[in-house]
Design an enzyme around this catalytic site. Structure first.
Site, mmCIF file in Angstrom:
data_model
loop_
_atom_site.group_PDB
_atom_site.id
_atom_site.type_symbol
_atom_site.label_atom_id
_atom_site.label_comp_id
_atom_site.label_asym_id
_atom_site.label_seq_id
_atom_site.Cartn_x
_atom_site.Cartn_y
_atom_site.Cartn_z
ATOM 1 N NE ARG A 39 -1.936 -1.104 3.913
ATOM 2 C CZ ARG A 39 -1.852 -2.323 4.445
ATOM 3 N NH1 ARG A 39 -2.517 -3.303 3.897
ATOM 4 N NH2 ARG A 39 -1.115 -2.567 5.514
ATOM 5 C CB CYS A 130 4.486 1.160 25.163
ATOM 6 S SG CYS A 130 2.836 0.545 24.844
ATOM 7 C CB SER A 160 0.136 7.278 19.851
ATOM 8 O OG SER A 160 0.695 7.341 21.145
ATOM 9 C CG HIS A 243 1.625 4.612 27.382
ATOM 10 N ND1 HIS A 243 0.783 5.204 26.459
ATOM 11 C CD2 HIS A 243 1.816 3.332 26.939
ATOM 12 C CE1 HIS A 243 0.489 4.325 25.510
ATOM 13 N NE2 HIS A 243 1.105 3.192 25.770
ATOM 14 C CG ASN A 316 2.858 5.950 23.666
ATOM 15 O OD1 ASN A 316 2.705 7.136 23.969
ATOM 16 N ND2 ASN A 316 2.256 5.415 22.640
HETATM 17 N N1 LIG Z 1 2.507 2.513 19.318
HETATM 18 C C1 LIG Z 1 3.104 2.072 20.413
HETATM 19 O O1 LIG Z 1 3.108 2.706 21.479
HETATM 20 C C2 LIG Z 1 3.802 0.772 20.381
HETATM 21 C C3 LIG Z 1 4.582 0.444 21.458
HETATM 22 C C4 LIG Z 1 5.238 -0.770 21.480
HETATM 23 C C5 LIG Z 1 5.097 -1.609 20.397
HETATM 24 N N2 LIG Z 1 4.319 -1.264 19.339
HETATM 25 C C6 LIG Z 1 4.220 -2.209 18.226
HETATM 26 O O2 LIG Z 1 4.820 -1.676 17.062
HETATM 27 C C7 LIG Z 1 4.143 -2.162 15.905
HETATM 28 C C8 LIG Z 1 3.701 -0.999 15.010
HETATM 29 O O3 LIG Z 1 2.882 -0.129 15.776
HETATM 30 P P1 LIG Z 1 2.501 1.336 15.220
HETATM 31 O O4 LIG Z 1 1.916 2.029 16.383
HETATM 32 O O5 LIG Z 1 3.651 1.967 14.499
HETATM 33 O O6 LIG Z 1 1.361 0.970 14.149
HETATM 34 P P2 LIG Z 1 0.879 1.825 12.892
HETATM 35 O O7 LIG Z 1 1.109 3.267 13.110
HETATM 36 O O8 LIG Z 1 -0.501 1.368 12.618
HETATM 37 O O9 LIG Z 1 1.847 1.354 11.683
HETATM 38 C C9 LIG Z 1 1.868 0.035 11.229
HETATM 39 C C10 LIG Z 1 3.023 -0.148 10.247
HETATM 40 O O10 LIG Z 1 3.106 -1.525 9.889
HETATM 41 C C11 LIG Z 1 3.026 -1.640 8.471
HETATM 42 N N3 LIG Z 1 2.355 -2.877 8.097
HETATM 43 C C12 LIG Z 1 1.139 -3.298 8.531
HETATM 44 N N4 LIG Z 1 0.844 -4.503 7.939
HETATM 45 C C13 LIG Z 1 1.891 -4.806 7.145
HETATM 46 C C14 LIG Z 1 2.184 -5.883 6.278
HETATM 47 N N5 LIG Z 1 1.349 -6.923 6.093
HETATM 48 N N6 LIG Z 1 3.365 -5.882 5.605
HETATM 49 C C15 LIG Z 1 4.229 -4.859 5.768
HETATM 50 N N7 LIG Z 1 4.003 -3.800 6.562
HETATM 51 C C16 LIG Z 1 2.846 -3.773 7.239
HETATM 52 C C17 LIG Z 1 2.254 -0.429 8.022
HETATM 53 O O11 LIG Z 1 2.518 -0.201 6.667
HETATM 54 P P3 LIG Z 1 1.402 0.520 5.718
HETATM 55 O O12 LIG Z 1 1.465 1.988 6.068
HETATM 56 O O13 LIG Z 1 1.898 0.214 4.356
HETATM 57 O O14 LIG Z 1 0.091 -0.093 6.055
HETATM 58 C C18 LIG Z 1 2.846 0.641 8.944
HETATM 59 O O15 LIG Z 1 4.099 1.058 8.457
HETATM 60 C C19 LIG Z 1 3.017 -3.045 16.442
HETATM 61 O O16 LIG Z 1 3.498 -4.373 16.493
HETATM 62 C C20 LIG Z 1 2.800 -2.525 17.831
HETATM 63 O O17 LIG Z 1 2.254 -3.491 18.680
HETATM 64 C C21 LIG Z 1 3.690 -0.081 19.299
#
Ligand SMILES: NC(=O)c1ccc[n+]([C@@H]2O[C@H](COP(=O)([O-])OP(=O)(O)OC[C@H]3O[C@@H](n4cnc5c(N)ncnc54)[C@H](OP(=O)(O)O)[C@@H]3O)[C@@H](O)[C@H]2O)c1
Length: 340
Positions: A39, A130, A160, A243, A316
């Site tokens: 995408r 986080c 977030s 957080h 976070n």
């Molecule tokens: N946010 C937090 O506070 C936090 C803290 C600790 C851990 N995490 C972890 O970090 C990860 C990402 O979180 P986020 O908050 O950054 O989410 P996000 O903003 O929704 O971003 C998701 C990312 O993953 C990519 N993605 C999703 N499905 C994919 C696929 N099938 N193949 C390749 N790329 C794919 C998306 O690409 P597209 O844009 O192309 O869809 C986007 O770059 C998750 O595992 C989450 O649990 C997050």
């Protein structure tokens, strides 16, 4: 000589922060690849003063790349992390997929940096949840001094933490409250998040805990000390980033609040802001963009023998995800993958 670094999930909240932090901390990068799903093919993302075009992770050849920082969620990680690892690239993963695998280290560099050395078993290192990351940074120096027996924590987690869709839902719902006909129904969250709080993050487990609460228990044990008892209540609040946690700690030995404050002032990754006056504490909006785990409201809990209360706040997307992942990469570089 530096490293060839991949950032997977480069268009997401955590991925963008990982690119920012690699540049800010001048991680020695010789070459960078920004990956996401099909995408986002060609989407431009910033890396320091450069712009990088995002590539599709499907079919990407990780051979010759040193480190891949993954933030693409568990499902996609399950597919692509083993490919990267089998091609000789060390994966540092932000999802929960590998955190509880006994053969995969779960690392917070201020707490258990030595654990990175176990990366060789599967070529994967896990980054914690986080809420756990910021809490263990504050707990570690206190545990070293007075041995923690039990922790009771209530979290106030920003939207977030639920990715881009979480941020959009709070924003759209908030606007919709003021414009008749533009109300936005809950989709990402189970109830209205604007002007509300929701005591439910991740799925429910059989015993009534949520998975987010269980993660704080299991991860604190794996990172800090398996003997520490933890009980958590995790709550989503209408805050965009940052957080907060109200933490009650029971120690084996007595620890005076002034000594605890002094210990925390010296602790790596911790910033104490604790004045007993109006505004003499940190709130989430003040921690955004910062590296530190802020600790405020340090005070004795007189209802138990050796008790202490504190308030702990951190960004976070940074300490809870991207910063910790980059710190793991730095630790890995210093201890295991020396260059030049
Ligand atoms: N946010 C937090 O506070 C936090 C803290 C600790 C851990 N995490 C972890 O970090 C990860 C990402 O979180 P986020 O908050 O950054 O989410 P996000 O903003 O929704 O971003 C998701 C990312 O993953 C990519 N993605 C999703 N499905 C994919 C696929 N099938 N193949 C390749 N790329 C794919 C998306 O690409 P597209 O844009 O192309 O869809 C986007 O770059 C998750 O595992 C989450 O649990 C997050």
């Amino acid at each position: 000589m530096g490293y060839k670094v991949v950032v997977a999930g480069a268009t997401g909240n955590v991925g963008r922060e990982m690119l920012n932090i690699l540049a800010e901390r001048e991680f020695p990068v010789d070459e960078i690849a920004a990956l996401a799903s099909r995408r986002s093919l060609g989407t431009e993302v910033s890396f320091g003063d450069k712009t990088v075009k995002t590539k599709d992770i499907e079919g990407f050849d990780f051979t010759g790349w040193d480190i891949a920082l993954f933030a693409i969620g568990s499902e996609a990680t399950k597919k692509y992390a083993p490919i990267a690892a089998s091609q000789g690239c060390v994966v540092i993963d932000n999802s929960s997929l590998y955190r509880y695998d006994p053969e995969i280290p779960l690392v917070v560099p201020e707490v258990n940096p030595e654990a990175v050395e176990q990366y060789k078993k599967k070529m994967i290192i896990a980054n914690p949840n986080c809420s756990t990351a910021q809490m263990v940074v504050a707990l570690k120096p206190l545990h070293d001094r007075a041995r923690i027996k039990r922790v009771v924590v209530s979290t106030y987690q920003s939207v977030s933490g639920a990715g881009k869709e979480g941020i959009d839902e709070l924003w759209d719902q908030t606007k919709g409250m003021y414009v008749p006909g533009q109300e936005v129904a809950p989709k990402k969250f189970s109830k209205q998040i604007a002007f509300n709080v929701i005591p439910h993050i991740d799925v429910f487990m059989e015993d009534g805990q949520t998975k987010e609460e269980w993660k704080m228990v299991a991860e604190t044990k794996k990172i800090l000390d398996k003997t520490i008892k933890v009980t958590a209540t995790c709550v989503r609040v209408p805050v965009f980033v940052g957080h907060s946690e109200a933490v009650n700690i029971e120690f084996e030995d007595f620890l005076d609040e002034d000594e605890a404050r002094d210990i925390l002032r010296e602790a790596p990754g911790v910033m104490v802001v604790d004045k007993r006056e109006n505004g003499g504490y940190v709130t989430p909006v003040e921690c955004v963009g910062d590296y530190a785990t802020f600790v405020s409201r340090i005070r004795q809990d007189g209802t138990i023998e050796n008790g202490l209360n504190l308030w702990c706040v951190s960004d976070n997307l940074r300490k809870g995800a991207a910063l910790n992942a980059v710190q793991i990469a730095e630790t890995l570089g210093n201890r295991c993958l020396k260059k030049g």
